[in-house]
Scaffold this motif. Structure first.
Motif, PDB file in Angstrom:
ATOM      1  N   LEU A  51      -9.509  -5.220 -15.290  1.00 29.47           N
ATOM      2  CA  LEU A  51     -10.508  -4.463 -14.521  1.00 29.47           C
ATOM      3  C   LEU A  51      -9.823  -3.595 -13.475  1.00 29.47           C
ATOM      4  N   THR A  52      -8.615  -3.999 -13.068  1.00 27.06           N
ATOM      5  CA  THR A  52      -7.819  -3.207 -12.128  1.00 27.06           C
ATOM      6  C   THR A  52      -6.568  -2.713 -12.845  1.00 27.06           C
ATOM      7  N   LYS A  53      -5.824  -1.823 -12.193  1.00 27.83           N
ATOM      8  CA  LYS A  53      -4.651  -1.233 -12.837  1.00 27.83           C
ATOM      9  C   LYS A  53      -3.432  -2.145 -12.794  1.00 27.83           C
ATOM     10  N   GLY A  54      -3.499  -3.179 -11.940  1.00 28.21           N
ATOM     11  CA  GLY A  54      -2.373  -4.107 -11.863  1.00 28.21           C
ATOM     12  C   GLY A  54      -1.230  -3.594 -11.018  1.00 28.21           C
ATOM     13  N   THR A  55      -1.439  -2.452 -10.340  1.00 25.77           N
ATOM     14  CA  THR A  55      -0.416  -1.913  -9.432  1.00 25.77           C
ATOM     15  C   THR A  55      -1.044  -1.727  -8.063  1.00 25.77           C
ATOM     16  N   PRO A  56      -0.360  -2.190  -6.985  1.00 23.63           N
ATOM     17  CA  PRO A  56      -0.941  -2.068  -5.643  1.00 23.63           C
ATOM     18  C   PRO A  56      -0.992  -0.616  -5.164  1.00 23.63           C
ATOM     19  N   TYR A  57      -2.004  -0.302  -4.373  1.00 24.69           N
ATOM     20  CA  TYR A  57      -2.066   1.010  -3.727  1.00 24.69           C
ATOM     21  C   TYR A  57      -2.684   0.831  -2.341  1.00 24.69           C
ATOM     22  N   VAL A  58      -2.349   1.754  -1.458  1.00 24.95           N
ATOM     23  CA  VAL A  58      -2.839   1.673  -0.081  1.00 24.95           C
ATOM     24  C   VAL A  58      -4.253   2.226  -0.030  1.00 24.95           C
ATOM     25  N   GLU A  59      -5.190   1.349   0.279  1.00 28.90           N
ATOM     26  CA  GLU A  59      -6.598   1.754   0.333  1.00 28.90           C
ATOM     27  C   GLU A  59      -7.008   2.193   1.737  1.00 28.90           C
ATOM     28  N   ARG A  60      -6.353   1.617   2.763  1.00 31.00           N
ATOM     29  CA  ARG A  60      -6.772   1.904   4.147  1.00 31.00           C
ATOM     30  C   ARG A  60      -5.548   1.932   5.062  1.00 31.00           C
ATOM     31  N   VAL A  61      -5.519   2.903   5.983  1.00 32.67           N
ATOM     32  CA  VAL A  61      -4.424   3.033   6.950  1.00 32.67           C
ATOM     33  C   VAL A  61      -5.012   3.052   8.359  1.00 32.67           C
ATOM     34  N   GLU A  62      -4.468   2.215   9.236  1.00 32.69           N
ATOM     35  CA  GLU A  62      -4.873   2.204  10.651  1.00 32.69           C
ATOM     36  C   GLU A  62      -3.634   2.493  11.497  1.00 32.69           C
ATOM     37  N   THR A  63      -3.688   3.563  12.299  1.00 30.04           N
ATOM     38  CA  THR A  63      -2.534   3.999  13.094  1.00 30.04           C
ATOM     39  C   THR A  63      -2.812   3.822  14.584  1.00 30.04           C
ATOM     40  N   PHE A  64      -1.859   3.180  15.289  1.00 30.38           N
ATOM     41  CA  PHE A  64      -1.980   3.014  16.745  1.00 30.38           C
ATOM     42  C   PHE A  64      -0.916   3.817  17.490  1.00 30.38           C
ATOM     43  N   ASP A  65       0.210   4.080  16.819  1.00 29.85           N
ATOM     44  CA  ASP A  65       1.270   4.899  17.412  1.00 29.85           C
ATOM     45  C   ASP A  65       1.544   6.047  16.451  1.00 29.85           C
ATOM     46  N   HIS A  66       0.915   7.190  16.693  1.00 25.96           N
ATOM     47  CA  HIS A  66       0.993   8.331  15.764  1.00 25.96           C
ATOM     48  C   HIS A  66       2.398   8.928  15.678  1.00 25.96           C
ATOM     49  N   THR A  67       3.235   8.674  16.684  1.00 21.55           N
ATOM     50  CA  THR A  67       4.576   9.258  16.700  1.00 21.55           C
ATOM     51  C   THR A  67       5.536   8.487  15.800  1.00 21.55           C
ATOM     52  N   ASN A  68       5.473   7.164  15.847  1.00 22.11           N
ATOM     53  CA  ASN A  68       6.497   6.350  15.186  1.00 22.11           C
ATOM     54  C   ASN A  68       6.041   5.587  13.939  1.00 22.11           C
ATOM     55  N   PHE A  69       4.732   5.367  13.765  1.00 22.39           N
ATOM     56  CA  PHE A  69       4.237   4.482  12.702  1.00 22.39           C
ATOM     57  C   PHE A  69       4.767   4.854  11.311  1.00 22.39           C
ATOM     58  N   LEU A  70       4.478   6.086  10.851  1.00 31.17           N
ATOM     59  CA  LEU A  70       4.878   6.481   9.497  1.00 31.17           C
ATOM     60  C   LEU A  70       6.389   6.621   9.374  1.00 31.17           C
ATOM     61  N   THR A  71       7.036   7.089  10.439  1.00 27.88           N
ATOM     62  CA  THR A  71       8.489   7.262  10.422  1.00 27.88           C
ATOM     63  C   THR A  71       9.193   5.921  10.220  1.00 27.88           C
ATOM     64  N   VAL A  72       8.778   4.895  10.974  1.00 29.64           N
ATOM     65  CA  VAL A  72       9.375   3.570  10.866  1.00 29.64           C
ATOM     66  C   VAL A  72       9.093   2.964   9.487  1.00 29.64           C
ATOM     67  N   ALA A  73       7.830   3.077   9.038  1.00 30.43           N
ATOM     68  CA  ALA A  73       7.446   2.516   7.734  1.00 30.43           C
ATOM     69  C   ALA A  73       8.284   3.123   6.611  1.00 30.43           C
ATOM     70  N   ALA A  74       8.462   4.464   6.627  1.00 29.03           N
ATOM     71  CA  ALA A  74       9.223   5.138   5.575  1.00 29.03           C
ATOM     72  C   ALA A  74      10.699   4.780   5.635  1.00 29.03           C
ATOM     73  N   ALA A  75      11.264   4.720   6.847  1.00 24.23           N
ATOM     74  CA  ALA A  75      12.693   4.435   7.003  1.00 24.23           C
ATOM     75  C   ALA A  75      13.053   3.067   6.446  1.00 24.23           C
ATOM     76  N   ILE A  76      12.153   2.079   6.614  1.00 22.80           N
ATOM     77  CA  ILE A  76      12.445   0.721   6.133  1.00 22.80           C
ATOM     78  C   ILE A  76      12.097   0.565   4.651  1.00 22.80           C
TER      79      ILE A  76
END
Length: 700
Positions: A390-415
């Motif tokens: 019933l699902t594709k069997g692969t995870p995907y990001v359904e919801r994103v909550e950001t509290f620090d707009h400067t560093n959140f995505l940068t840190v997530a991508a770097a790691i």
């Protein structure tokens, strides 16, 4: 064992008789005649001359190379029937002048159209074997004995025509299946020492490098080494839309390269390829017998002798007990014999089943036998695995909550860019949709059961589950969001420094686009209960259930728990289990019917009774609709065959049954059940403009 194709095979009972005779020959014990597919399997040491002689008794023969290429000669039955009809018409003209002069013409017409039936019937009488030929022989001899030359001749001609049309119907079904089997490639262009060489497909080996030009068939399963192209995989999946393929991607044998030139490294010899397995299983499926067919065969054994007893009673009772004319009721008894021919009854099921299997195979739905097709048409409960079904069997990001707009995505991508974890890939796919500053992470450290720690610009960050951010300040609003996302069945990945949460991703298993419409279509065609069985937690199961329209669910199940749930469901109905063919094997085996999704994977083909060769459920409602239609057709055919015979038999009460009415009732029933069964092959669909199922499915 060697396999030969047969031509002229028109009668299932005759095929069974010939098989028994061939098995009595030296080296014939293992011989098998496959009536539905028109094949015979023989030991290579058997005397083919003797086999051909036995086959000739039913006007059958081994298919020659000339026949294989489409240059077969006209059927001798057809020629004899044409001449016999001409002689019969001439006899009628002569009969108008003098009856005695017409007799030689009647005899000639009878011999031309019915001599084979007559010879087989006499042999059967000697062996006290009562079948169709026996009944017709007794009726023919009886008609001639009482001077009914005209009607006896008409019976012989019409019975010959009936057998010819019977064979023609089965031939049409076989041709439909044969056209499906022709999708297999015959040759491959192999590259050896830099030069090209064309070899038979059977000589292809694992690790061979083959060249496939635009418009050519890919010879066997493999991996693309050079080239890019779109590939038509309809032969495997039934999907008309081409699939883009690049270097390193897998391809199926039998699919067609649409453009460009591909070099493919073969990973399976053709006999082990997905296409070869599919075609082999489809051929095998034709020869399986459903409970309905087995009942008809058992019924026919008692039915024919019963008809002979009724015929004898019709001949004897009125003259002996009611002083009726012996000649008149002897004639009526002969007519009863002809009415009793079970041709239509025997054909009521196999042609419909072959048509249903063929139609589904064209759609990329592999049904491993008529018994499974019949079962599919009786299913009222469908149990589904969640992940990968019933699902594709692969995870995907359904919801994103950001509290620090400067560093959140940068840190997530770097790691996460350094990780191959499925959740990391899902996060990187989502991050790539937004602008962010690229930075490098240092001193990466995996923390078991939590996540990853790393340094970026000398500052320590962490990414992972709730445990990984212990110590970071979590205020009420953040905690409220965490609780809300967990209640929505999302898996949380949080990003934080030593003191503060920068943001979080809510990840889920992406629901297949077609799942909701498939559920709606299944409910509309009579599936009473749809159930989801999953090992996932309650909230996730509840969310998926609401989104796709499944009527009930069971969450937190281990594989053995799924088996127990399937057992419970089977107590209240006919249950089919739908899964990926790997993790769900025990549940698939436990259900009345196992349906696997696999897009050609070996495990899917081997595990289940039915395989959806696509990687989605989109064609499942149509497969069930076809199966229901096959079952309805068979029931109608049986009712029609028996109904016409009953009407004809009732005509004996007022003494109105004649030989030609009897043979026409039998022939009419045979022609009708054949034509009705062949309509299953028709695939006229109306365009779906509103997203609803096709009309055929709505009324199946």
């Amino acid at each position: 064992m060697k396999e030969y194709r047969l031509k002229g095979l028109s009668c299932p009972n005759c095929a069974s008789d010939m098989e028994q005779q061939i098995q009595k020959l030296d080296y014939g014990k293992s011989a098998q005649i496959q009536y539905n597919s028109g094949k015979i399997q023989l030991d290579e040491k058997i005397d083919l001359k003797k086999v051909k002689k036995i086959l000739a008794t039913d006007n059958a023969s081994l298919l020659t190379e000339e026949d294989e290429h489409g240059h077969s000669h006209p059927s001798s039955i057809k020629v004899y029937l044409g001449i016999a009809t001409g002689v019969f018409i001439l006899a009628l003209l002569v009969d108008g002048m003098t009856s005695f002069t017409a007799v030689p013409f009647y005899i000639t017409a009878i011999i031309l159209s019915g001599y084979q039936t007559f010879i087989k019937g006499l042999k059967n009488l000697v062996r006290l074997k009562f079948n169709i030929e026996t009944l017709m022989t007794i009726a023919l001899v009886g008609a001639v004995a009482i001077g009914e030359w005209r009607e006896g001749t008409l019976v012989a001609i019409l019975f010959g025509l009936n057998e010819y049309l019977e064979g023609l119907g089965m031939q049409k079904a076989r041709k439909s299946m044969a056209s499906l089997l022709k999708i297999a490639p015959k040759e491959a262009v192999i590259i050896r020492n830099g030069s090209e060489e064309t070899i038979p497909i059977s000589n292809l080996s694992v690790n061979d490098l083959v060249l496939v030009r635009s418009g050519e068939k890919i010879p066997s399963d493999g991996v693309i080494e050079t080239g890019n192209s779109s590939v038509n995989e309809a032969a495997i999946t039934g999907e008309a839309m081409p699939v883009e393929k690049a270097v390193g991607e897998s391809v199926f044998g039998g699919s067609i390269n649409n453009e460009g030139v591909l070099r493919i490294r073969i990973t399976k010899a053709y006999k082990d390829s997905s296409l070869a397995k599919i075609l082999h299983l489809v051929e095998e499926a034709q020869e399986t017998k459903t409970p309905t067919e087995q009942f008809i065969n058992r019924f026919s054994k008692y039915y024919t002798p019963l008809i002979m007893i009724i015929s004898a009673l019709v001949m004897i009772v009125p003259p002996v007990f009611f002083n009726a004319s012996f000649g008149e009721w002897f004639y009526q008894g002969l007519a009863v014999l002809i009415v009793g021919c079970p041709c239509a009854l025997i054909l009521s099921s196999p042609i419909a089943n072959i048509s249903g299997i063929t139609r589904n195979a064209r759609n990329g739905i592999l049904i491993k036998g008529s018994v499974h097709l019949e079962q599919l048409g009786m299913i009222d409960t469908l149990a589904f695995d969640k992940t990968g079904t019933l699902t594709k069997g692969t995870p995907y990001v359904e919801r994103v909550e950001t509290f620090d707009h400067t560093n959140f995505l940068t840190v997530a991508a770097a790691i996460e860019k350094h990780s191959s974890h499925p959740l990391a890939k899902a996060i990187m796919n989502k991050v790539s949709e937004f602008p962010y500053r690229e930075k490098e992470a240092e001193e990466l450290e995996a923390v078991a059961g939590q996540g990853i720690m790393a340094k970026i610009d000398g500052k320590r960050y962490r990414i992972g589950n709730e445990k990984s951010v212990e110590g970071a300040a979590i205020d009420e609003s953040v905690q409220s969001l965490i609780t809300s996302m967990k209640e929505d069945g999302l898996t949380l990945v949080l990003v934080a420094d030593d003191t503060t949460i920068l943001g979080m991703f809510g990840i889920s298993d992406e629901i297949r686009e077609e799942s909701e419409s498939v559920m709606s279509a299944l409910h509309s065609i009579g599936i009473k209960n749809t159930v989801m069985l999953t090992g996932d937690h309650q909230k996730t199961a509840e969310k998926v259930t609401k989104r796709v329209g499944v009527r009930s669910y069971y969450a937190g199940l281990m594989p053995e728990d799924k088996v127990e749930k399937v057992k419970e469901l089977t107590k209240n109905g006919n249950v089919a289990m739908v899964g990926d063919g790997i993790n769900d094997a025990p549940a698939l085996a436990t259900a009345n019917l196992g349906i696997a999704m696999g897009k050609g994977t070996d495990s899917a083909i081997e595990t289940a009774d039915i395989v959806l060769m696509q990687d989605h459920l989109g064609k499942l409602p149509e497969a069930i609709g076809i199966a229901k239609r096959v079952n309805r057709t068979i029931r109608f055919n049986i009712a029609l065959a028996l109904g016409l015979k009953l009407v004809a038999l009732l005509l004996t009460i007022p003494g109105l049954l004649t030989l030609w009415i009897a043979i026409l009732s039998d022939m009419g029933a045979t022609i009708l059940v054949t034509l009705i069964s062949l309509t299953i092959l028709w695939n006229k669909k109306e365009k779906k403009s509103d997203g609803k199922p096709y009309p055929e499915l709505q009324h199946s």
